[in-house]
Design a protein around this motif. Structure first.
Motif, PDB file in Angstrom:
ATOM      1  N   THR A 171       0.826  -1.205   0.000  1.00 53.05           N
ATOM      2  CA  THR A 171       0.000   0.000   0.000  1.00 53.05           C
ATOM      3  C   THR A 171       0.864   1.259   0.000  1.00 53.05           C
ATOM      4  O   THR A 171       0.677   2.175  -0.817  1.00 53.05           O
ATOM      5  N   PHE A 172       1.825   1.326   0.924  1.00 51.98           N
ATOM      6  CA  PHE A 172       2.657   2.526   1.029  1.00 51.98           C
ATOM      7  C   PHE A 172       3.614   2.654  -0.158  1.00 51.98           C
ATOM      8  O   PHE A 172       3.900   3.775  -0.606  1.00 51.98           O
ATOM      9  N   LEU A 173       4.107   1.517  -0.660  1.00 45.86           N
ATOM     10  CA  LEU A 173       4.987   1.585  -1.832  1.00 45.86           C
ATOM     11  C   LEU A 173       4.229   2.083  -3.056  1.00 45.86           C
ATOM     12  O   LEU A 173       4.761   2.874  -3.852  1.00 45.86           O
ATOM     13  N   ALA A 174       2.979   1.644  -3.198  1.00 44.18           N
ATOM     14  CA  ALA A 174       2.161   2.146  -4.307  1.00 44.18           C
ATOM     15  C   ALA A 174       1.940   3.648  -4.191  1.00 44.18           C
ATOM     16  O   ALA A 174       1.980   4.379  -5.192  1.00 44.18           O
ATOM     17  N   LEU A 175       1.740   4.137  -2.965  1.00 43.48           N
ATOM     18  CA  LEU A 175       1.566   5.575  -2.756  1.00 43.48           C
ATOM     19  C   LEU A 175       2.830   6.342  -3.146  1.00 43.48           C
ATOM     20  O   LEU A 175       2.756   7.377  -3.812  1.00 43.48           O
ATOM     21  N   ILE A 176       3.991   5.830  -2.758  1.00 36.48           N
ATOM     22  CA  ILE A 176       5.254   6.492  -3.084  1.00 36.48           C
ATOM     23  C   ILE A 176       5.472   6.522  -4.596  1.00 36.48           C
ATOM     24  O   ILE A 176       5.876   7.545  -5.161  1.00 36.48           O
ATOM     25  N   ILE A 177       5.198   5.403  -5.262  1.00 32.70           N
ATOM     26  CA  ILE A 177       5.419   5.337  -6.717  1.00 32.70           C
ATOM     27  C   ILE A 177       4.470   6.278  -7.454  1.00 32.70           C
ATOM     28  O   ILE A 177       4.877   7.010  -8.365  1.00 32.70           O
ATOM     29  N   VAL A 178       3.193   6.275  -7.050  1.00 35.04           N
ATOM     30  CA  VAL A 178       2.207   7.133  -7.721  1.00 35.04           C
ATOM     31  C   VAL A 178       2.568   8.601  -7.540  1.00 35.04           C
ATOM     32  O   VAL A 178       2.526   9.398  -8.489  1.00 35.04           O
ATOM     33  N   MET A 179       2.956   8.988  -6.331  1.00 37.17           N
ATOM     34  CA  MET A 179       3.300  10.381  -6.085  1.00 37.17           C
ATOM     35  C   MET A 179       4.573  10.787  -6.823  1.00 37.17           C
ATOM     36  O   MET A 179       4.699  11.921  -7.301  1.00 37.17           O
ATOM     37  N   SER A 180       5.522   9.873  -6.921  1.00 34.60           N
ATOM     38  CA  SER A 180       6.746  10.180  -7.667  1.00 34.60           C
ATOM     39  C   SER A 180       6.445  10.390  -9.148  1.00 34.60           C
ATOM     40  O   SER A 180       6.963  11.319  -9.776  1.00 34.60           O
ATOM     41  N   LEU A 237       3.524  11.304 -10.443  1.00 33.29           N
ATOM     42  CA  LEU A 237       2.773  12.549 -10.573  1.00 33.29           C
ATOM     43  C   LEU A 237       3.700  13.767 -10.457  1.00 33.29           C
ATOM     44  O   LEU A 237       3.497  14.779 -11.143  1.00 33.29           O
ATOM     45  N   THR A 238       4.704  13.669  -9.611  1.00 35.04           N
ATOM     46  CA  THR A 238       5.647  14.779  -9.475  1.00 35.04           C
ATOM     47  C   THR A 238       6.449  14.970 -10.752  1.00 35.04           C
ATOM     48  O   THR A 238       6.699  16.093 -11.193  1.00 35.04           O
TER      49      THR A 238
END
Length: 365
Positions: free
Chosen positions: A86-95, A97-98
């Motif tokens: 869950t948290f790794l998916a959040l980090i990848i998605v935000m990266s 998007l950035t």
């Protein structure tokens, strides 16, 4: 025979009307002052400290029965590891998007910074110091956003994505602790409602840090002008700057908890600030040390990961020609940035819960 009834015209006495008006207004004013006075007494009861007055130890001492430094840190790490997908998916998605919407440190900026460090090394600056300086430049660039490419719109988008990452991490952590199994998209879709309130809280935090910024700027200006060449002046200016920075950080300690409280449904920013101030009263220094511990661990994480990547980047581009455009270090710094936001948000949320639970147990006892 119908008789006409005469209607008497009633003339109001102006003096009597004014008297009734005064009788109606005065109780309202008295009631308002009574409420303000009650709020003042409640505030003084919650906050025992008084300006320019020595507070007795019995009035300000509060217990803080929570796990130790390593125990709380390992608990936060275990929670993230158990829910790593869950948290790794959040980090990848935000990266991603950035990269797409916001500004990141460009390879040209990194190369310019590297050239400056190489020039310093050729002038006698040690190799290990060059690597540490390059690491510090990359870290400061990502934390402050000073070395990122793009205009104000891209930088605003980057700030928005960082705040959304904080809110999503807190939302996911809260859902996990109550026994749910949330997905990353649940946190991303459901956590964004208090983002305006969070911006206000962060604005208060920045205002609290203004004295520290002014002290650093004045110290830097005095140092550049040569005023601090004499040792007594240097010691006095350095001590004053350190004291002002410490006071600003000490003042802003409660605002970090407000960044967690603001995620509660229906919470207003200044109410969150008031609640967080009540929580840290009497134990602000101990809470500040916990936050300093999290910052130290974050710096160590950046050093352990980024310094080898900098060395590897230099070695690869020295061996293989034509890959100087490859942004290995900027990409690693971006991922580390979001890893740090996730880890600190989980740590602060767990810390906040432990403090609240400790107060609740004490109240019940």
């Amino acid at each position: 025979m119908a008789t006409k009834t005469s209607k008497k015209r009633v003339v109001k006495n102006p003096k009597k009307s004014n008297a009734d008006h005064k009788k109606g207004v005065w109780p309202g004013i008295k009631r308002d002052f009574g409420k303000l006075n009650q709020q003042r007494r409640n505030f003084l009861q919650r906050r025992p400290h008084r300006s320019f007055r020595l507070t007795k130890r019995r009035d300000y001492q509060r217990d803080l029965k929570i796990p130790g430094y390593w125990s709380l840190t390992s608990e936060a790490c275990r929670l993230v590891w158990r829910n790593k997908k869950t948290f790794l998916a959040l980090i990848i998605v935000m990266s991603i998007l950035t990269f797409a919407l916001a500004s990141v440190m460009s390879q040209d900026t990194y190369q310019q910074l590297k050239d400056v460090m190489n020039q310093a090394e050729s002038n006698g600056f040690g190799g290990i110091y060059t690597t540490i300086s390059l690491f510090s430049g990359v870290a400061v660039s990502y934390i402050s956003g000073s070395g990122t490419a793009g205009g104000n719109v891209q930088q605003a988008a980057g700030i928005f994505l960082g705040l959304l990452t904080w809110l999503s991490s807190v939302w996911l952590t809260r859902a996990i602790l109550i026994g749910k199994k949330p997905k990353m998209r649940d946190g991303l879709y459901s956590s964004g409602s208090p983002i305006i309130a969070l911006i206000i809280v962060i604005g208060v935090f920045l205002i609290q840090m203004v004295p520290a910024a002014v002290a650093v700027i004045i110290y830097s200006a005095l140092n550049a002008s040569g005023v601090l060449n004499q040792t007594p002046i240097l010691m006095a200016a350095g001590g004053a700057a350190i004291l002002i920075v410490a006071m600003s950080v000490y003042w802003a300690t409660s605002t970090v908890f407000a960044m967690i409280i603001i995620t509660l449904p229906g919470m207003y920013p200044f109410h969150a600030l008031r609640l967080s101030g009540d929580i840290v009263t009497g134990r602000r220094l101990r809470i500040l040390l916990r936050f300093a511990w999290a910052v130290i661990l974050s710096v160590l994480l950046w050093a352990v990961v980024l310094i080898p990547v900098i060395l590897l980047d230099g070695a690869l581009k020295g061996w293989i020609s034509g890959i100087d455009w490859l942004p290995i270090v900027p990409t690693t710094g971006l991922i580390l940035l979001y890893v740090t936001i996730v880890m600190i948000s989980v740590y602060v949320y767990l810390f906040y819960r432990k403090v609240v639970e400790s107060d609740t147990k004490k109240t019940k006892n």
